[in-house]
Design a protein around this motif. Structure first.
Motif, PDB file in Angstrom:
ATOM      1  N   ALA A   1       6.293  -9.426   2.021  1.00  0.00           N
ATOM      2  CA  ALA A   1       7.181 -10.482   2.525  1.00  0.00           C
ATOM      3  C   ALA A   1       6.888 -10.789   3.989  1.00  0.00           C
ATOM      4  CB  ALA A   1       8.638 -10.063   2.333  1.00  0.00           C
ATOM      5  N   LYS A   2       6.631  -9.756   4.774  1.00  0.00           N
ATOM      6  CA  LYS A   2       6.320  -9.972   6.192  1.00  0.00           C
ATOM      7  C   LYS A   2       4.956 -10.643   6.363  1.00  0.00           C
ATOM      8  CE  LYS A   2       9.045  -5.990   7.733  1.00  0.00           C
ATOM      9  NZ  LYS A   2       9.001  -4.630   8.357  1.00  0.00           N
ATOM     10  N   LEU A   3       3.981 -10.199   5.581  1.00  0.00           N
ATOM     11  CA  LEU A   3       2.634 -10.756   5.733  1.00  0.00           C
ATOM     12  C   LEU A   3       2.554 -12.191   5.209  1.00  0.00           C
ATOM     13  CD1 LEU A   3       0.502  -7.628   4.752  1.00  0.00           C
ATOM     14  CD2 LEU A   3       0.862  -8.577   7.041  1.00  0.00           C
ATOM     15  N   GLU A   4       3.336 -12.512   4.197  1.00  0.00           N
ATOM     16  CA  GLU A   4       3.321 -13.875   3.663  1.00  0.00           C
ATOM     17  C   GLU A   4       3.787 -14.895   4.701  1.00  0.00           C
ATOM     18  OE1 GLU A   4       5.713 -13.396   0.215  1.00  0.00           O
ATOM     19  OE2 GLU A   4       4.037 -12.753  -1.062  1.00  0.00           O
ATOM     20  N   LYS A   5       4.607 -14.459   5.649  1.00  0.00           N
ATOM     21  CA  LYS A   5       5.076 -15.370   6.705  1.00  0.00           C
ATOM     22  C   LYS A   5       3.937 -15.817   7.612  1.00  0.00           C
ATOM     23  CE  LYS A   5       9.769 -13.456   6.815  1.00  0.00           C
ATOM     24  NZ  LYS A   5      10.788 -12.741   7.644  1.00  0.00           N
ATOM     25  N   LEU A   6       2.822 -15.065   7.595  1.00  0.00           N
ATOM     26  CA  LEU A   6       1.669 -15.437   8.402  1.00  0.00           C
ATOM     27  C   LEU A   6       0.832 -16.516   7.724  1.00  0.00           C
ATOM     28  CD1 LEU A   6       0.479 -11.850   9.455  1.00  0.00           C
ATOM     29  CD2 LEU A   6       1.988 -13.403  10.706  1.00  0.00           C
ATOM     30  N   ALA A   7       1.200 -16.883   6.511  1.00  0.00           N
ATOM     31  CA  ALA A   7       0.451 -17.868   5.716  1.00  0.00           C
ATOM     32  C   ALA A   7      -1.032 -17.530   5.663  1.00  0.00           C
ATOM     33  CB  ALA A   7       0.658 -19.271   6.284  1.00  0.00           C
ATOM     34  N   PRO A   8      -1.363 -16.307   5.239  1.00  0.00           N
ATOM     35  CA  PRO A   8      -2.777 -15.926   5.201  1.00  0.00           C
ATOM     36  C   PRO A   8      -3.550 -16.775   4.197  1.00  0.00           C
ATOM     37  CG  PRO A   8      -1.460 -14.326   3.992  1.00  0.00           C
ATOM     38  CD  PRO A   8      -0.493 -15.256   4.673  1.00  0.00           C
ATOM     39  N   GLN A   9      -4.842 -16.875   4.432  1.00  0.00           N
ATOM     40  CA  GLN A   9      -5.696 -17.617   3.507  1.00  0.00           C
ATOM     41  C   GLN A   9      -5.712 -16.962   2.139  1.00  0.00           C
ATOM     42  OE1 GLN A   9      -9.584 -19.421   4.765  1.00  0.00           O
ATOM     43  NE2 GLN A   9     -10.420 -17.772   3.503  1.00  0.00           N
ATOM     44  N   SER A  10      -5.745 -15.633   2.135  1.00  0.00           N
ATOM     45  CA  SER A  10      -5.682 -14.895   0.869  1.00  0.00           C
ATOM     46  C   SER A  10      -5.219 -13.476   1.133  1.00  0.00           C
ATOM     47  CB  SER A  10      -7.037 -14.898   0.156  1.00  0.00           C
ATOM     48  OG  SER A  10      -7.999 -14.207   0.925  1.00  0.00           O
ATOM     49  N   MET A  11      -4.649 -12.854   0.088  1.00  0.00           N
ATOM     50  CA  MET A  11      -4.253 -11.454   0.154  1.00  0.00           C
ATOM     51  C   MET A  11      -4.743 -10.749  -1.103  1.00  0.00           C
ATOM     52  SD  MET A  11      -0.504 -11.160   1.971  1.00  0.00           S
ATOM     53  CE  MET A  11       0.429 -11.854   0.605  1.00  0.00           C
ATOM     54  N   LEU A  12      -4.959  -9.476  -0.957  1.00  0.00           N
ATOM     55  CA  LEU A  12      -5.471  -8.636  -2.046  1.00  0.00           C
ATOM     56  C   LEU A  12      -4.897  -7.247  -1.888  1.00  0.00           C
ATOM     57  CD1 LEU A  12      -9.116  -8.464  -3.324  1.00  0.00           C
ATOM     58  CD2 LEU A  12      -8.067  -6.386  -2.462  1.00  0.00           C
ATOM     59  N   LEU A  13      -4.643  -6.573  -2.986  1.00  0.00           N
ATOM     60  CA  LEU A  13      -4.188  -5.187  -2.946  1.00  0.00           C
ATOM     61  C   LEU A  13      -5.383  -4.260  -3.074  1.00  0.00           C
ATOM     62  CD1 LEU A  13      -1.090  -5.337  -5.330  1.00  0.00           C
ATOM     63  CD2 LEU A  13      -1.180  -5.729  -2.855  1.00  0.00           C
ATOM     64  N   ALA A  14      -5.443  -3.228  -2.247  1.00  0.00           N
ATOM     65  CA  ALA A  14      -6.548  -2.277  -2.279  1.00  0.00           C
ATOM     66  C   ALA A  14      -6.007  -0.860  -2.279  1.00  0.00           C
ATOM     67  CB  ALA A  14      -7.467  -2.477  -1.078  1.00  0.00           C
ATOM     68  N   SER A  15      -6.752   0.025  -2.907  1.00  0.00           N
ATOM     69  CA  SER A  15      -6.447   1.442  -2.857  1.00  0.00           C
ATOM     70  C   SER A  15      -7.766   2.201  -2.968  1.00  0.00           C
ATOM     71  CB  SER A  15      -5.468   1.844  -3.956  1.00  0.00           C
ATOM     72  OG  SER A  15      -4.925   3.131  -3.699  1.00  0.00           O
ATOM     73  N   HIS A  16      -7.684   3.521  -2.954  1.00  0.00           N
ATOM     74  CA  HIS A  16      -8.915   4.314  -2.956  1.00  0.00           C
ATOM     75  C   HIS A  16      -8.765   5.497  -3.902  1.00  0.00           C
ATOM     76  CE1 HIS A  16     -12.814   5.346  -1.234  1.00  0.00           C
ATOM     77  NE2 HIS A  16     -12.432   6.609  -1.221  1.00  0.00           N
ATOM     78  N   CYS A  17      -9.770   5.669  -4.774  1.00  0.00           N
ATOM     79  CA  CYS A  17      -9.744   6.771  -5.736  1.00  0.00           C
ATOM     80  C   CYS A  17     -10.022   8.108  -5.043  1.00  0.00           C
ATOM     81  CB  CYS A  17     -10.774   6.538  -6.831  1.00  0.00           C
ATOM     82  SG  CYS A  17     -10.330   5.206  -7.955  1.00  0.00           S
ATOM     83  N   ALA A  18      -9.199   9.080  -5.341  1.00  0.00           N
ATOM     84  CA  ALA A  18      -9.325  10.388  -4.706  1.00  0.00           C
ATOM     85  C   ALA A  18     -10.176  11.365  -5.498  1.00  0.00           C
ATOM     86  CB  ALA A  18      -7.942  10.998  -4.484  1.00  0.00           C
ATOM     87  N   ARG A  19     -10.187  11.221  -6.845  1.00  0.00           N
ATOM     88  CA  ARG A  19     -10.870  12.224  -7.667  1.00  0.00           C
ATOM     89  C   ARG A  19     -11.639  11.587  -8.825  1.00  0.00           C
ATOM     90  NH1 ARG A  19      -6.974  17.547  -7.744  1.00  0.00           N
ATOM     91  NH2 ARG A  19      -8.988  18.460  -8.323  1.00  0.00           N
ATOM     92  N   ALA A  20     -12.173  10.404  -8.596  1.00  0.00           N
ATOM     93  CA  ALA A  20     -12.888   9.710  -9.663  1.00  0.00           C
ATOM     94  C   ALA A  20     -14.188  10.401 -10.036  1.00  0.00           C
ATOM     95  CB  ALA A  20     -13.172   8.264  -9.248  1.00  0.00           C
TER      96      ALA A  20
END
Length: 366
Positions: free
Chosen positions: A148-167
């Motif tokens: 909600a806070k980041l959407e107020k910046l009207a970004p060009q695009s957003m993406l969710l990222a995470s990192h595998c710990a034990r793949a």
């Protein structure tokens, strides 16, 4: 005549590895991770070799991104740790770098900067979620307020990222838990997802999502301790080569090198190789660590010195000064050498020091 130590970098193999990983996720995209000077291989040559294959690159810091920009790389570049100070934001905005946002203070700094300049900025924001790694990222339950806070910046695009710990542990349940977490968040938010590191890209199809982020696999190193079908098709990009610069026969009981750690109970031949810990070869390498002399395995004997190491040539009476030595690479996997040194291939590759010349084999030459 120059010192014979050189790291041969096969850019054809680099392209092969990228294409292999991308082919595993044809409906998604793959960015090439070039942090730590492309894992010791040279970030600029790697970027140039992948320019027509990779739609984007990733580095650890603004300094690494700027080094590529200043040398003509125009691709989008993701800053994997985002920014470390708000002072970096003007350059990030100017250059259009993609930003990983992982902490509340970054959200606040970005909001304050946007309010200060009072003009729209085409931010591309990757919001880091802690799905189980417990290193960086927002807890899943806090994500709605962060978005909600980041959407107020009207970004060009957003993406969710995470990192595998034990793949890299193919039977461990955590990876599936992380995949499920990101699937649920993607469903809730409608945002694209990036989760897969090298191990997940190779072995966990459901983890590939929209963007893969392979690192070590690009350079031909398997992240697994045993066989894995896709990883077994990777080609090592770096081969560390040197030569024998001296050979000596020693009598029974001779002690070799600093502290006399190496012992020849029955005597034998010892060869000296121009490579040492001053070049990045690990000093902790134990007796028996393999090298290849003219393609034949020989065990290390004695302690690694700053500029040299010794190998037992007793079973190679034909060996002579000038013979080629492979420390790791195309025929001697860095993963195997790393096990003798109680470390991983990542540290061997990234620990190779600048005084070792890199010699690049371009794709057209392969």
């Amino acid at each position: 005549m120059t010192r014979p130590l050189v790291a041969d970098i096969n850019l054809h193999a680099l392209r092969h590895n990228f294409a292999l990983i991308q082919a595993l996720n044809p409906s998604g995209s793959t960015l090439a991770v070039l942090k730590a000077d492309a894992y010791g291989h040279g970030a600029l040559p790697a970027a140039q070799a992948l320019a027509d294959l990779a739609p984007a690159f990733a580095v650890a810091s603004l300094e690494e991104a700027q080094a590529l920009r200043q040398q003509g790389i125009t691709h989008p570049i993701l800053l994997l740790e985002g920014f470390f100070s708000a002072d970096e934001l003007p350059i990030i905005a100017e250059q259009g770098y993609w930003l990983m946002i992982h902490s509340q203070w970054q959200v606040e700094a970005l909001t304050a900067y946007q309010a200060q300049i009072q003009q729209p900025t085409a931010w591309t924001l990757w919001i880091k979620v802690d799905s189980g790694m417990h290193r960086l990222g927002f807890a899943p339950q806090h994500l709605p307020s962060i978005l909600a806070k980041l959407e107020k910046l009207a970004p060009q695009s957003m993406l969710l990222a995470s990192h595998c710990a034990r793949a890299d542990e193919l039977d461990h349940p955590l990876t599936q838990q992380q995949i499920s977490c990101m699937q649920e968040l993607a469903h809730q938010t409608g945002l694209p997802v990036s989760l897969a590191n090298s191990a997940a890209s190779l072995a966990w199809p459901a983890a590939r999502f929209t963007w893969q982020r392979p690192g070590i696999a690009l350079y031909g190193m398997s992240p697994f301790t045993g066989p894995q079908p896709e990883a077994d098709q990777l080609q090592p990009v770096m081969t560390l080569r040197s030569a024998l610069i001296a050979i000596q026969d020693y009598p029974a009981g001779s002690q070799i090198g600093y502290g006399g750690r190496g012992v020849l109970p029955e005597g034998g031949r010892v060869g000296v190789v121009a490579c040492g810990y001053g070049d990045g070869y690990p000093r902790q390498a134990v007796e028996g660590t393999p090298v290849l002399v003219n393609g034949q395995r020989c065990p290390l004997i004695g302690r690694v010195s700053m500029d040299m190491l010794m190998v037992n040539l007793s079973h190679l009476p034909q060996a002579q000064v000038g013979d080629q030595v492979e420390l790791w690479g195309a025929r001697l996997p860095a993963q195997e050498v790393a096990r003798y040194c109680d470390t991983i291939s990542y540290t061997l590759l990234t620990g190779l020091l600048p005084r070792v010349p890199r010699r690049y084999l371009n794709p057209a030459q392969a």
